[in-house]
Design a protein around this motif. Structure first.
Motif, PDB file in Angstrom:
ATOM      1  N   PHE A 138     -18.532-103.020 -70.874  1.00 41.28           N
ATOM      2  CA  PHE A 138     -19.755-102.220 -71.108  1.00 41.28           C
ATOM      3  C   PHE A 138     -20.121-101.569 -69.878  1.00 41.28           C
ATOM      4  O   PHE A 138     -20.405-100.287 -70.185  1.00 41.28           O
ATOM      5  CB  PHE A 138     -20.851-103.044 -71.555  1.00 41.28           C
ATOM      6  N   SER A 139     -19.931-102.266 -68.822  1.00 44.23           N
ATOM      7  CA  SER A 139     -20.140-101.568 -67.470  1.00 44.23           C
ATOM      8  C   SER A 139     -19.268-100.209 -67.328  1.00 44.23           C
ATOM      9  O   SER A 139     -19.650 -99.203 -66.930  1.00 44.23           O
ATOM     10  CB  SER A 139     -19.810-102.672 -66.455  1.00 44.23           C
ATOM     11  N   VAL A 191      -9.630-103.247 -68.961  1.00 39.81           N
ATOM     12  CA  VAL A 191     -10.437-104.370 -68.416  1.00 39.81           C
ATOM     13  C   VAL A 191      -9.822-105.474 -68.964  1.00 39.81           C
ATOM     14  O   VAL A 191      -9.858-105.728 -70.270  1.00 39.81           O
ATOM     15  CB  VAL A 191     -11.968-104.078 -68.675  1.00 39.81           C
ATOM     16  N   ILE A 197     -20.467 -97.536 -69.585  1.00 36.43           N
ATOM     17  CA  ILE A 197     -21.642 -96.650 -69.171  1.00 36.43           C
ATOM     18  C   ILE A 197     -21.280 -95.857 -67.891  1.00 36.43           C
ATOM     19  O   ILE A 197     -21.817 -94.655 -68.094  1.00 36.43           O
ATOM     20  CB  ILE A 197     -22.552 -98.025 -68.757  1.00 36.43           C
ATOM     21  N   GLU A 198     -20.701 -96.370 -66.932  1.00 41.65           N
ATOM     22  CA  GLU A 198     -20.406 -95.417 -65.947  1.00 41.65           C
ATOM     23  C   GLU A 198     -19.556 -94.235 -66.407  1.00 41.65           C
ATOM     24  O   GLU A 198     -20.075 -92.970 -65.878  1.00 41.65           O
ATOM     25  CB  GLU A 198     -19.455 -96.234 -64.877  1.00 41.65           C
ATOM     26  N   GLU A 249     -18.166-113.143 -72.580  1.00 40.88           N
ATOM     27  CA  GLU A 249     -19.335-112.412 -72.097  1.00 40.88           C
ATOM     28  C   GLU A 249     -19.033-111.753 -70.965  1.00 40.88           C
ATOM     29  O   GLU A 249     -19.512-110.611 -70.547  1.00 40.88           O
ATOM     30  CB  GLU A 249     -20.478-113.361 -71.635  1.00 40.88           C
ATOM     31  N   THR A 250     -17.929-112.305 -70.001  1.00 39.16           N
ATOM     32  CA  THR A 250     -17.641-111.574 -68.660  1.00 39.16           C
ATOM     33  C   THR A 250     -16.718-110.323 -69.107  1.00 39.16           C
ATOM     34  O   THR A 250     -17.026-109.459 -68.688  1.00 39.16           O
ATOM     35  CB  THR A 250     -16.622-112.759 -67.898  1.00 39.16           C
ATOM     36  N   GLU A 251     -15.937-110.478 -70.326  1.00 37.13           N
ATOM     37  CA  GLU A 251     -15.197-109.367 -70.673  1.00 37.13           C
ATOM     38  C   GLU A 251     -16.138-108.261 -71.108  1.00 37.13           C
ATOM     39  O   GLU A 251     -15.971-106.980 -71.081  1.00 37.13           O
ATOM     40  CB  GLU A 251     -14.526-109.475 -71.678  1.00 37.13           C
ATOM     41  N   ARG A 253     -20.849-103.035 -77.988  1.00 34.66           N
ATOM     42  CA  ARG A 253     -20.963-104.407 -77.816  1.00 34.66           C
ATOM     43  C   ARG A 253     -20.707-104.892 -79.398  1.00 34.66           C
ATOM     44  O   ARG A 253     -19.985-106.114 -79.208  1.00 34.66           O
ATOM     45  CB  ARG A 253     -22.372-104.796 -77.583  1.00 34.66           C
ATOM     46  N   THR A 288     -19.321-107.607 -70.297  1.00 33.88           N
ATOM     47  CA  THR A 288     -20.119-107.117 -69.231  1.00 33.88           C
ATOM     48  C   THR A 288     -19.022-106.137 -68.618  1.00 33.88           C
ATOM     49  O   THR A 288     -19.367-104.906 -68.335  1.00 33.88           O
ATOM     50  CB  THR A 288     -20.338-108.159 -68.325  1.00 33.88           C
ATOM     51  N   GLY A 289     -17.802-106.392 -68.422  1.00 36.16           N
ATOM     52  CA  GLY A 289     -16.933-105.672 -67.792  1.00 36.16           C
ATOM     53  C   GLY A 289     -16.711-104.279 -68.524  1.00 36.16           C
ATOM     54  O   GLY A 289     -16.788-103.134 -68.095  1.00 36.16           O
ATOM     55  N   HIS A 328     -14.155-102.792 -61.948  1.00 38.40           N
ATOM     56  CA  HIS A 328     -13.965-103.789 -63.306  1.00 38.40           C
ATOM     57  C   HIS A 328     -12.749-103.896 -63.805  1.00 38.40           C
ATOM     58  O   HIS A 328     -12.478-104.681 -64.493  1.00 38.40           O
ATOM     59  CB  HIS A 328     -15.093-103.322 -64.365  1.00 38.40           C
TER      60      HIS A 328
END
Lengths: 187, 124
Positions: free
Chosen positions: A60-61, A187, A64-65, A53-55, A43, A57-58, A162
Motif C-alpha cells: 500500500f505504501s 514488495v 501511494i507513493e 499485514e506487514t506485506e 487492499r 502496509t508495504g 519497502h
C-alpha cells in the motif's frame, strides 16, 4: 472512441494482462479520490490473497507513493504536458504477482527537462543498500524544504526502502519530445 | 490553556482529539492526504503554543502514513523535543498493530533520534 475497441481487442487485452500475471490495473487520471479508492481496491485484493499485514502496509505504501508522485508531477507540469498533447489521464499503475512478491509498476509521461534529474536521482538510490537508504532518508527528512506539494525525492526513497530488491526503471524517449518513465518495485 | 477542537477522521486523515484532563493529544487512523502540510500545520501550531507553558502526551495511533505525513509528524515531534529541552513534561507514545512489523519499525525510526520520554506499544 470506446466503441472502436473491438471484442477481439478486449480479449487480447485481457489475455495480455493474464499472461503477465496482472491482477489490478489503473490507467487514467490520478485524482485524490481515485487514488484513495483504487487503494481500497488494492487492499481488498491483498486481503483476498491473504497477505499478512506487514506485506499489505508495504504494498500500500509503495502504491501511494507511486500514485501521488504521478499526481504531483501532472499537477506541476500540466501546461507543458498539455502542450505536448498529454491530458490529465497521464499515468498507469499495474499490480501483479511475481512468485512470493507483489510487483507494482507505475508509468507516466515526462517532459524532457525532467528526465536528467530523475535519472540521476534513481541511479543514486539504486546504488544504496538498506542502511544507505535509511541514512539518506533520514538526512533528506531533515534537509528537504517543508513546502506544500513537496517533490518526489522522499517518495522514491520510501518505495526503494519497502522493496525486496533494488527498484528498476526505464526511460523511453519518443520523437515528440516526451519520455515514458516506468518504475518497478517488488514488495 | 489554549484549546483545540476535535477533528473527525477521514479515509486519508487521522482523527485528532485532546483530553485536557489527561493532557493528551491523540491522533488516530490513517494519514495520506494529498496535502499533509495543510492538515498538520494547525496541529503543529497548537502543540507549539500549548507546550510553551505546559507538558503534553502525544498518543500516535496511525496505521499508515505517506511520506509527507511522516515529514509533518517529524516536525510535530521536534516541537515536543524542544519542549522537553525546556524542561516541560512531554511524552510520545507510538502504537502499532502487533502484526505489522513495518509500522513498528516506523515508530522506532521516529523515536531513535529523540531524547524525550517515549514508548512503543503494540495494539492487539
Amino acid at each position: 472512441m470506446l466503441a472502436s475497441l473491438s471484442v477481439a481487442t478486449l480479449i487480447e487485452l485481457g489475455e495480455q494482462l493474464n499472461n503477465a500475471n496482472v491482477q489490478l490495473c489503473f490507467n487514467g487520471p490520478f485524482t485524490s479520490g481515485i487514488i484513495q479508492h483504487f487503494g481500497a481496491a488494492l487492499r481488498a485484493y491483498l486481503q483476498h490473497e491473504q497477505s499478512d499485514e506487514t506485506e499489505v502496509t508495504g504494498v500500500f505504501s509503495v502504491y501511494i507513493e507511486m500514485a501521488q508522485n504521478i499526481q504531483r508531477y501532472v499537477a506541476r507540469h500540466s501546461e507543458g504536458l498539455a502542450a505536448k498533447g498529454v491530458g490529465s489521464s497521464n499515468g498507469i499503475i499495474v499490480i501483479g504477482r511475481s512468485g512470493a512478491h507483489t510487483s507494482l509498476i507505475a508509468g507516466n509521461w515526462l517532459l524532457s527537462e525532467s528526465v536528467g534529474p530523475l535519472k540521476s536521482r534513481l541511479d543514486e538510490i539504486r546504488a544504496l543498500d538498506g542502511a544507505g537508504l535509511k541514512a539518506m532518508y533520514k538526512k533528506q527528512m531533515r534537509s528537504a524544504p517543508v513546502a506544500e506539494g513537496e517533490g518526489a525525492g522522499l517518495g522514491l526513497l520510501t518505495i526503494a526502502r519497502h522493496a525486496a530488491s533494488p527498484i528498476t526503471y526505464e526511460l523511453q524517449q519518443r520523437p515528440t519530445g516526451l519520455t515514458f518513465f516506468s518504475l518497478l518495485a517488488e514488495v | 490553556m489554549t484549546s483545540i477542537s476535535d477533528i473527525a477522521g477521514t479515509e486519508t486523515t487521522p482523527s485528532v482529539s485532546f483530553d485536557a484532563q489527561a493532557n493528551t493529544l491523540t491522533l488516530k487512523g490513517e494519514s495520506y492526504p494529498e496535502n499533509a502540510f495543510q492538515f498538520f500545520r494547525p496541529i503543529i501550531e497548537w502543540t507549539r503554543a500549548h507546550c510553551a507553558s505546559d507538558g503534553l502526551t502525544l498518543d500516535l495511533q496511525i496505521v499508515y502514513m505517506n511520506t509527507s505525513s511522516v515529514r509533518c509528524v517529524m516536525d510535530l515531534l521536534d516541537v515536543l523535543e524542544d519542549a522537553h529541552g525546556h524542561g516541560k513534561p512531554v511524552t510520545v507514545v507510538w502504537r502499532y498493530r502487533s502484526t505489522d512489523s513495518r509500522a513498528r519499525k516506523m515508530g522506532e525510526e521516529f523515536i531513535e533520534d529523540l531524547t524525550l520520554p517515549s514508548q512503543i506499544v503494540a495494539l492487539s
